[in-house]
Design a protein around this motif. Structure first.
Motif, PDB file in Angstrom:
ATOM      1  N   ILE B 168       0.845  -1.197   0.000  1.00 35.20           N
ATOM      2  CA  ILE B 168       0.000   0.000   0.000  1.00 35.20           C
ATOM      3  C   ILE B 168       0.878   1.245   0.000  1.00 35.20           C
ATOM      4  CG2 ILE B 168      -1.779   1.263   1.286  1.00 35.20           C
ATOM      5  CD1 ILE B 168      -2.466  -1.515   2.591  1.00 35.20           C
ATOM      6  N   PRO B 169       0.727   2.113  -1.001  1.00 36.25           N
ATOM      7  CA  PRO B 169       1.516   3.353  -1.009  1.00 36.25           C
ATOM      8  C   PRO B 169       1.263   4.162   0.269  1.00 36.25           C
ATOM      9  CG  PRO B 169       0.450   3.034  -3.129  1.00 36.25           C
ATOM     10  CD  PRO B 169      -0.097   1.985  -2.216  1.00 36.25           C
ATOM     11  N   ASP B 170       2.288   4.887   0.731  1.00 34.78           N
ATOM     12  CA  ASP B 170       2.173   5.546   2.039  1.00 34.78           C
ATOM     13  C   ASP B 170       1.186   6.706   2.050  1.00 34.78           C
ATOM     14  OD1 ASP B 170       3.684   7.283   0.567  1.00 34.78           O
ATOM     15  OD2 ASP B 170       5.513   7.085   1.763  1.00 34.78           O
ATOM     16  N   GLY B 171       0.731   7.138   0.874  1.00 37.58           N
ATOM     17  CA  GLY B 171      -0.254   8.216   0.866  1.00 37.58           C
ATOM     18  C   GLY B 171      -1.689   7.730   0.916  1.00 37.58           C
ATOM     19  N   ALA B 189       3.969  -0.839   3.575  1.00 33.50           N
ATOM     20  CA  ALA B 189       3.888   0.458   2.891  1.00 33.50           C
ATOM     21  C   ALA B 189       4.920   0.561   1.772  1.00 33.50           C
ATOM     22  CB  ALA B 189       4.081   1.587   3.895  1.00 33.50           C
ATOM     23  N   VAL B 190       4.513   1.188   0.679  1.00 32.66           N
ATOM     24  CA  VAL B 190       5.429   1.510  -0.424  1.00 32.66           C
ATOM     25  C   VAL B 190       5.619   3.021  -0.413  1.00 32.66           C
ATOM     26  CG1 VAL B 190       5.768   1.434  -2.920  1.00 32.66           C
ATOM     27  CG2 VAL B 190       4.509  -0.412  -1.776  1.00 32.66           C
ATOM     28  N   LYS B 191       6.862   3.454  -0.572  1.00 30.89           N
ATOM     29  CA  LYS B 191       7.165   4.887  -0.482  1.00 30.89           C
ATOM     30  C   LYS B 191       6.647   5.667  -1.692  1.00 30.89           C
ATOM     31  CE  LYS B 191      11.505   4.236   1.885  1.00 30.89           C
ATOM     32  NZ  LYS B 191      12.840   3.890   1.412  1.00 30.89           N
ATOM     33  N   GLU B 201      11.173   2.107  -7.606  1.00 32.37           N
ATOM     34  CA  GLU B 201      12.284   1.298  -7.081  1.00 32.37           C
ATOM     35  C   GLU B 201      11.864   0.592  -5.798  1.00 32.37           C
ATOM     36  OE1 GLU B 201      16.102   3.178  -6.507  1.00 32.37           O
ATOM     37  OE2 GLU B 201      15.938   4.093  -8.513  1.00 32.37           O
ATOM     38  N   ASP B 202      11.191   1.368  -4.942  1.00 27.52           N
ATOM     39  CA  ASP B 202      10.748   0.773  -3.678  1.00 27.52           C
ATOM     40  C   ASP B 202       9.711  -0.319  -3.943  1.00 27.52           C
ATOM     41  OD1 ASP B 202      10.980   0.783  -0.795  1.00 27.52           O
ATOM     42  OD2 ASP B 202       8.912   1.531  -0.772  1.00 27.52           O
ATOM     43  N   LEU B 203       8.832  -0.070  -4.915  1.00 28.27           N
ATOM     44  CA  LEU B 203       7.840  -1.077  -5.281  1.00 28.27           C
ATOM     45  C   LEU B 203       8.539  -2.355  -5.757  1.00 28.27           C
ATOM     46  CD1 LEU B 203       4.902  -1.984  -5.846  1.00 28.27           C
ATOM     47  CD2 LEU B 203       5.108  -0.916  -8.112  1.00 28.27           C
ATOM     48  N   ALA B 204       9.526  -2.178  -6.645  1.00 30.35           N
ATOM     49  CA  ALA B 204      10.235  -3.342  -7.188  1.00 30.35           C
ATOM     50  C   ALA B 204      10.904  -4.136  -6.069  1.00 30.35           C
ATOM     51  CB  ALA B 204      11.275  -2.884  -8.215  1.00 30.35           C
ATOM     52  N   ALA B 205      11.457  -3.410  -5.097  1.00 30.42           N
ATOM     53  CA  ALA B 205      12.175  -4.071  -4.003  1.00 30.42           C
ATOM     54  C   ALA B 205      11.215  -4.856  -3.107  1.00 30.42           C
ATOM     55  CB  ALA B 205      12.931  -3.033  -3.181  1.00 30.42           C
ATOM     56  N   LYS B 206       9.975  -4.414  -3.037  1.00 36.18           N
ATOM     57  CA  LYS B 206       9.034  -5.054  -2.113  1.00 36.18           C
ATOM     58  C   LYS B 206       8.167  -6.117  -2.776  1.00 36.18           C
ATOM     59  CE  LYS B 206       9.256  -1.503   1.335  1.00 36.18           C
ATOM     60  NZ  LYS B 206       8.948  -0.122   1.653  1.00 36.18           N
ATOM     61  N   LEU B 207       8.145  -6.154  -4.080  1.00 41.01           N
ATOM     62  CA  LEU B 207       7.367  -7.182  -4.779  1.00 41.01           C
ATOM     63  C   LEU B 207       8.087  -8.517  -4.727  1.00 41.01           C
ATOM     64  CD1 LEU B 207       6.240  -5.388  -8.076  1.00 41.01           C
ATOM     65  CD2 LEU B 207       4.708  -6.447  -6.399  1.00 41.01           C
ATOM     66  N   ASP B 208       7.396  -9.549  -4.280  1.00 40.24           N
ATOM     67  CA  ASP B 208       7.982 -10.883  -4.341  1.00 40.24           C
ATOM     68  C   ASP B 208       6.869 -11.920  -4.350  1.00 40.24           C
ATOM     69  OD1 ASP B 208       7.074 -11.089  -1.739  1.00 40.24           O
ATOM     70  OD2 ASP B 208       9.032 -10.697  -0.836  1.00 40.24           O
ATOM     71  N   GLU B 209       7.241 -13.171  -4.102  1.00 41.69           N
ATOM     72  CA  GLU B 209       6.228 -14.237  -4.206  1.00 41.69           C
ATOM     73  C   GLU B 209       5.234 -14.218  -3.037  1.00 41.69           C
ATOM     74  OE1 GLU B 209       9.506 -15.674  -1.795  1.00 41.69           O
ATOM     75  OE2 GLU B 209       9.411 -14.692  -3.761  1.00 41.69           O
ATOM     76  N   GLN B 210       5.478 -13.317  -2.055  1.00 35.10           N
ATOM     77  CA  GLN B 210       4.512 -13.147  -0.964  1.00 35.10           C
ATOM     78  C   GLN B 210       3.468 -12.069  -1.287  1.00 35.10           C
ATOM     79  OE1 GLN B 210       3.845 -14.790   1.957  1.00 35.10           O
ATOM     80  NE2 GLN B 210       5.159 -16.254   0.897  1.00 35.10           N
ATOM     81  N   THR B 211       3.700 -11.305  -2.340  1.00 32.25           N
ATOM     82  CA  THR B 211       2.795 -10.204  -2.663  1.00 32.25           C
ATOM     83  C   THR B 211       1.472 -10.740  -3.193  1.00 32.25           C
ATOM     84  OG1 THR B 211       4.710  -8.886  -3.297  1.00 32.25           O
ATOM     85  CG2 THR B 211       2.533  -8.054  -3.952  1.00 32.25           C
ATOM     86  N   VAL B 213      -1.521  -8.529  -3.224  1.00 29.38           N
ATOM     87  CA  VAL B 213      -2.239  -7.423  -3.856  1.00 29.38           C
ATOM     88  C   VAL B 213      -1.474  -6.125  -3.646  1.00 29.38           C
ATOM     89  CG1 VAL B 213      -4.398  -6.087  -3.822  1.00 29.38           C
ATOM     90  CG2 VAL B 213      -4.484  -8.545  -3.380  1.00 29.38           C
ATOM     91  N   LEU B 214      -1.467  -5.280  -4.678  1.00 30.36           N
ATOM     92  CA  LEU B 214      -1.098  -3.883  -4.501  1.00 30.36           C
ATOM     93  C   LEU B 214      -2.404  -3.092  -4.499  1.00 30.36           C
ATOM     94  CD1 LEU B 214       0.920  -1.378  -4.573  1.00 30.36           C
ATOM     95  CD2 LEU B 214       0.495  -1.377  -7.033  1.00 30.36           C
ATOM     96  N   MET B 215      -2.642  -2.343  -3.405  1.00 33.84           N
ATOM     97  CA  MET B 215      -3.824  -1.469  -3.365  1.00 33.84           C
ATOM     98  C   MET B 215      -3.368  -0.088  -3.779  1.00 33.84           C
ATOM     99  SD  MET B 215      -5.549  -2.574   0.279  1.00 33.84           S
ATOM    100  CE  MET B 215      -7.264  -2.130  -0.061  1.00 33.84           C
ATOM    101  N   ILE B 216      -3.995   0.450  -4.812  1.00 32.14           N
ATOM    102  CA  ILE B 216      -3.549   1.758  -5.279  1.00 32.14           C
ATOM    103  C   ILE B 216      -4.756   2.676  -5.489  1.00 32.14           C
ATOM    104  CG2 ILE B 216      -3.517   1.085  -7.733  1.00 32.14           C
ATOM    105  CD1 ILE B 216      -0.852   2.762  -7.883  1.00 32.14           C
ATOM    106  N   THR B 217      -4.571   3.928  -5.155  1.00 32.24           N
ATOM    107  CA  THR B 217      -5.620   4.925  -5.357  1.00 32.24           C
ATOM    108  C   THR B 217      -5.179   5.763  -6.546  1.00 32.24           C
ATOM    109  OG1 THR B 217      -5.879   4.976  -2.965  1.00 32.24           O
ATOM    110  CG2 THR B 217      -7.012   6.681  -4.193  1.00 32.24           C
ATOM    111  N   ASN B 218      -6.024   5.834  -7.587  1.00 36.37           N
ATOM    112  CA  ASN B 218      -5.630   6.536  -8.806  1.00 36.37           C
ATOM    113  C   ASN B 218      -6.832   7.208  -9.432  1.00 36.37           C
ATOM    114  OD1 ASN B 218      -3.868   7.388 -10.804  1.00 36.37           O
ATOM    115  ND2 ASN B 218      -4.289   5.617 -12.106  1.00 36.37           N
ATOM    116  N   PRO B 219      -6.852   8.526  -9.539  1.00 38.47           N
ATOM    117  CA  PRO B 219      -5.844   9.452  -9.070  1.00 38.47           C
ATOM    118  C   PRO B 219      -5.582   9.246  -7.574  1.00 38.47           C
ATOM    119  CG  PRO B 219      -7.584  10.610 -10.285  1.00 38.47           C
ATOM    120  CD  PRO B 219      -8.002   9.212 -10.133  1.00 38.47           C
TER     121      PRO B 219
END
Lengths: 447, 489
Positions: B168-171, B189-191, B201-211, B213-219
């Motif tokens: 989850i992005p920190d915002g 949290a993703v920065k 970069e932070d997303l890439a570092a945190k993505l792995d086989e345990q991921t 879901v990414l929850m994202i708010t867009n906009p």
């Protein structure tokens, strides 16, 4: 665009002030390859008059039970709603405002919710009420999760089969991704046996969840159940019918630790099942484990009494992943309706509506069950709802006979309880008359 | 002119033997209650509710209502909440007896009009999302989040893969991490970058086989469209995860772009925001979710389906997560949603987004010289100004500005959220406000920043109360009225 006040001239002036040539330019942060590039495939816009005609046509293809003779229950009831409830809830200062983050701009909502919390504690005999949850079903599940936190036990949850089947389904859904064992204790006699609950409640059990009056309308032996739950160190979570509390002993007086209820009966229309009102109240010691908004009393800088959202460190917007629950919006407008309803009813009105439901339901049970057209499904005291067995007769056919006479006669139980496939659940509110009950009895006797 | 008696509590107005509701006399045999109920089940006396007369009750609540700000009375730019005009026709049409007096267990043959409406609504939400399956059941946005995460959990369980982390992005809204926990996941949290985007970069570092879901708010919560959303969703999919879209900000992109088209697998709507269902002083909302084809079997029922016999309710199938609340859903809110969508049509919906974005950008252009907007000169439907400089230079906090706005007849923006902007003021004007209102708001904001700091510290000055003591409220909670004010330990 019926709700956009700006004219083309306004829009041009705004674009000029922003310093862009067109609306399109404002969307340049949306990558072109991700744009829809066509119109949404939706029905064409309707003005207010054609929309009203369209909605009237759709409404005409429904047969609203609330406009006929309604004996349907099972968690949603056709109770009387005084005009003042609709009037107050129709004040747009109430219904077009939002969560009272700015206390100075929301004292109306905050005070009304504080009054709601107080009324719920008076009604249930509990110490604390929150300011509402979504509905009775999810409130029961929130109560179970709260009990798991409060007892620090997540091994097992014991639930009576006489709890609303949909509430139990919700609970199973929430628990599916957690390692908690859900034990359902059968209720073949219409109520749960305290002995069987005692056998199921281990020292890893967080709570015992019972409904009183239960889904079949029967009264449970709540005092024994509370004692048994407490003996094993578990909490008693009771889901109740708020209308029954003008007459029946309050949960706080029989030892419940957390009380939840479907608040629809308190001034809210049946509305095909929602929006409804999740009521939750508990003992003081559990208040910091409670989900949902809480309104508290304080004073302002001039020393004037006022109300604010409080104990927010439980909540998601502060605690994020460590919150007691993920709930953000609640059911403010329905809580307001319940507040007005309870203020109008008062102690005498609540006692009277309880007595009317009880007496009319008993009369209906006697009328319908004699002479041997139907029989009671269970030999237990009931409140406003009861289950009947249609021995040797087709349940669907009975319902159709009634339907032709504008009577919505009952809810078939076979959908949830295969062993009760020839049973109907019949609810009798204060709105039903002796004449209506007699008419149904006559129809079924001959039909 | 304010009625000072308005803030008496119902309980303080109570007078013994006052009555409001008079119910009809009992027309069935008057058997004593004691013969009908076991003695131990009965209450010795009725609950100690207040006793009041109808005119006093009406005056009490009408006076209370005047202590609220609301969309119908004030500009209410509460960021992230989309406080747009609530159409009166929707209130009337949702209250037709043929809609509001339906019992949830009536047979479907008696519900064909409503089921057609709900079926069509499901289809419309499919089209707006660009995702093929919808469940109308969740009762609120946060409830939709949790439901969708349970769908994701069931999906992975079915594949035999245990994935335990939700990114989850920190915002993000606080509901995102809270929903992840409730659904049995671990929230991570993703920065964000300095300009408010997801840090790839932070997303890439945190993505792995345990991921999972990414929850994202867009906009996102800064009101910025994630420029790299295509790349982000691709990265998550490559790691075997799913992408969840928090639909709180759908107002900005209606008919412009669709979550399904930019790679979301699941999403929720907030009909009380985007589709104008009134906020009701804190609810009811609704939280329908839309999902990709492969996730459809896991949706909670009932779902409305159409076949030769007409419309019917499809209960939970074998793979469904099961229901998340009792009965169908927040039907009353969904009927208003349908009316809103039917009123707008495809063209009208796109214009809603365009005008929401136009209003926000115009207001941004007007206020950025008064309070800096760190994210830059462009936004979608809302933007986040920072009062950090005001605080440093003049000791004026975002809360001071918020409170002072109330004196001038404007509801405050959302303050101190998102957490990634200091002294944040999140402003969302919505499309239903006029240029004249936005001008007046900007001018007022300017006037406030010129005012004496002391005056602002004590603001508001014109409301019924000012600066409640929240510390006292939390330290010594009084959560209900008692004849002798009782306090918790």
């Amino acid at each position: 665009m019926p709700y956009v006040p700006n004219t083309p001239d306004d829009r041009q002036a705004m674009l000029d002030a922003i310093g862009v040539a067109s609306l399109d330019e404002l969307f340049e942060m949306v990558p072109p390859e991700l744009r829809l590039g066509r119109d949404l495939n939706l029905p064409a816009a309707l003005g207010e008059l054609p929309l009203s005609t369209h909605m009237a046509e759709l409404a005409a293809r429904n047969t609203p039970a609330g406009q006929g003779v309604c004996f349907l229950g099972g968690g949603s009831y056709d109770h009387f709603i005084p005009a003042v409830v609709d009037f107050v809830a129709g004040r747009s200062e109430f219904y077009t405002s939002y969560t009272p983050y700015q206390a100075e701009a929301s004292q109306g909502n905050l005070q009304a919710l504080f009054e709601y919390q107080t009324l719920i504690t008076q009604l249930t005999g509990m110490d604390v009420s929150n300011s509402s949850l979504y509905d009775g079903g999810s409130a029961a599940t929130e109560a179970v999760m709260m009990a798991m936190h409060a007892t620090r036990r997540s091994g097992r949850v014991v639930v009576a089969e006489s709890v609303h089947p949909e509430y139990r389904e919700v609970l199973a859904t929430y628990l599916a991704n957690l390692d908690t064992e859900l034990i359902t204790v059968g209720t073949p006699e219409g109520t749960v046996s305290p002995d069987q609950v005692e056998a199921a409640a281990t020292n890893q059990t967080a709570c015992v969840l019972v409904q009183h009056p239960n889904f079949f309308g029967c009264l449970e032996d709540v005092e024994s159940l509370a004692e048994i739950a407490h003996r094993s160190g578990a909490l008693l979570v009771a889901t109740v019918d708020p209308i029954s509390l003008g007459l029946l002993k309050r949960p706080g007086d029989y030892g419940a630790d957390i009380v939840v209820a479907e608040g629809q009966s308190l001034g809210n229309p049946m509305s095909f099942g929602g929006p409804y009102l999740g009521i939750m109240a508990c003992r003081e010691e559990f208040v910091r484990r409670m989900p949902g908004r809480l309104v508290g009393q304080t004073t302002d800088r001039r020393g004037k009494r006022c109300w604010v959202l409080t104990l927010q460190t439980r909540e998601q917007h502060i605690r994020r992943e460590k919150a007691t629950s993920n709930i953000c919006t609640n059911q403010g407008l329905l809580a307001l309706r319940a507040t007005v309803y309870l203020a109008l009813m008062g102690p005498t009105g609540m006692r009277q509506v309880g007595e009317l439901c009880l007496r009319k339901a008993r009369y209906a049970a006697e009328r319908l069950c004699s002479p041997a057209v139907l029989s009671p499904a269970f030999d237990r005291p009931t409140f406003k709802e009861f289950a009947v067995r249609a021995e040797g007769r087709n349940v669907e056919q009975l319902l159709q006979v009634a339907e032709k006479a504008g009577i919505f006669a009952g809810v078939p139980l076979g959908r949830w309880y295969p062993q009760l496939a020839d049973c109907l659940l019949i609810a009798v509110t204060e709105k039903r008359t002796k004449a209506e009950i007699d008419r149904l009895a006559e129809l079924w006797k001959t039909g | 002119m304010r009625n000072t008696r308005a803030t008496q509590l119902l309980f303080e107005m109570s007078k013994p033997s006052c009555r409001a509701v008079q119910l009809p006399d009992c027309d069935v045999p008057m058997q004593p209650v004691e013969e009908l109920l076991p003695r131990e089940a009965m209450a010795p006396q009725p609950p100690p509710l207040p006793e009041l007369a109808e005119p006093d009750i009406v005056r009490h609540f009408v006076n209370l209502s005047t202590l609220n700000m609301s969309v119908d009375t004030h500009f209410y730019p509460l960021g992230s909440c989309t406080m747009k005009y609530n159409p009166k026709r929707n209130e009337r049409l949702a209250s037709l007896p043929g809609m509001i007096d339906l019992h949830p267990y009536q047979p479907v043959s008696q519900l064909q009009g409503l089921l057609e409406l709900l079926y069509r609504l499901q289809q419309m939400l499919v089209e707006i999302a660009g995702l093929p399956a919808v469940s109308l059941q969740p009762a609120a946005g946060a409830h939709g989040e949790m439901t969708a995460l349970l769908v994701a959990a069931a999906f992975f369980r079915d594949l035999g893969r245990k994935r335990s982390v939700v990114l989850i992005p920190d915002g993000a809204h606080g509901t995102n991490p809270a929903s992840a926990t409730v659904a049995g996941f671990r929230a991570l949290a993703v920065k964000s970058t300095g300009s408010g985007f997801v840090d790839l970069e932070d997303l890439a570092a945190k993505l792995d086989e345990q991921t999972a879901v990414l929850m994202i708010t867009n906009p996102n919560t800064l009101g910025i469209f994630e420029r790299h959303i295509g790349q982000i969703t691709q990265m998550v999919h490559d790691a075997g995860g799913l992408v969840y879209l928090d639909g709180a900000n759908m107002n900005a992109i209606l008919g412009i772009t669709r979550p399904g088209d930019f790679g979301a697998d699941l999403m929720h709507y907030n009909p009380h925001k985007t589709f104008s269902g009134p906020h009701g002083g804190g609810g009811p909302g609704a939280g329908p979710i839309a999902v990709a084809e492969k996730l459809a079997p896991y949706l909670p029922g009932p779902i409305v389906v159409k076949d030769a016999g007409g419309y019917r309710l499809d209960q939970n199938g074998p793979k469904s997560i099961g229901r998340v609340r009792s009965f169908f859903g927040n039907t009353g809110v969904l009927i208003r949603t349908y009316c809103y969508l039917m009123t707008h049509g495809p063209d009208g919906l796109r214009r809603v987004a365009e005008n929401a974005v136009l209003n926000a950008n115009y207001l941004l252009a007007r206020v950025k010289h008064i309070v800096p907007v760190p994210q830059g000169d462009r936004c979608m439907h809302e933007f986040v100004a920072s009062g950090a400089k005001l605080k440093a230079d003049r000791g004026i906090a975002a809360a001071d500005v918020a409170k002072r706005l109330l004196d001038y007849g404007f509801h405050a923006p959302t303050v101190y959220f998102p957490l990634i902007v200091r002294e944040a003021m999140m402003i969302e004007p919505t499309e239903t406000e006029s240029k004249a209102t936005l001008d007046a708001f900007a001018e007022t904001l300017f006037r406030i920043t010129e005012e004496d700091a002391e005056l602002l510290h004590d603001a508001p000055h014109t409301t019924s109360i000012s600066r409640p003591d929240e510390v006292q409220a939390a330290r010594n909670p009084i959560l209900c009225w008692a004849a002798e004010a009782k306090t918790a330990p």
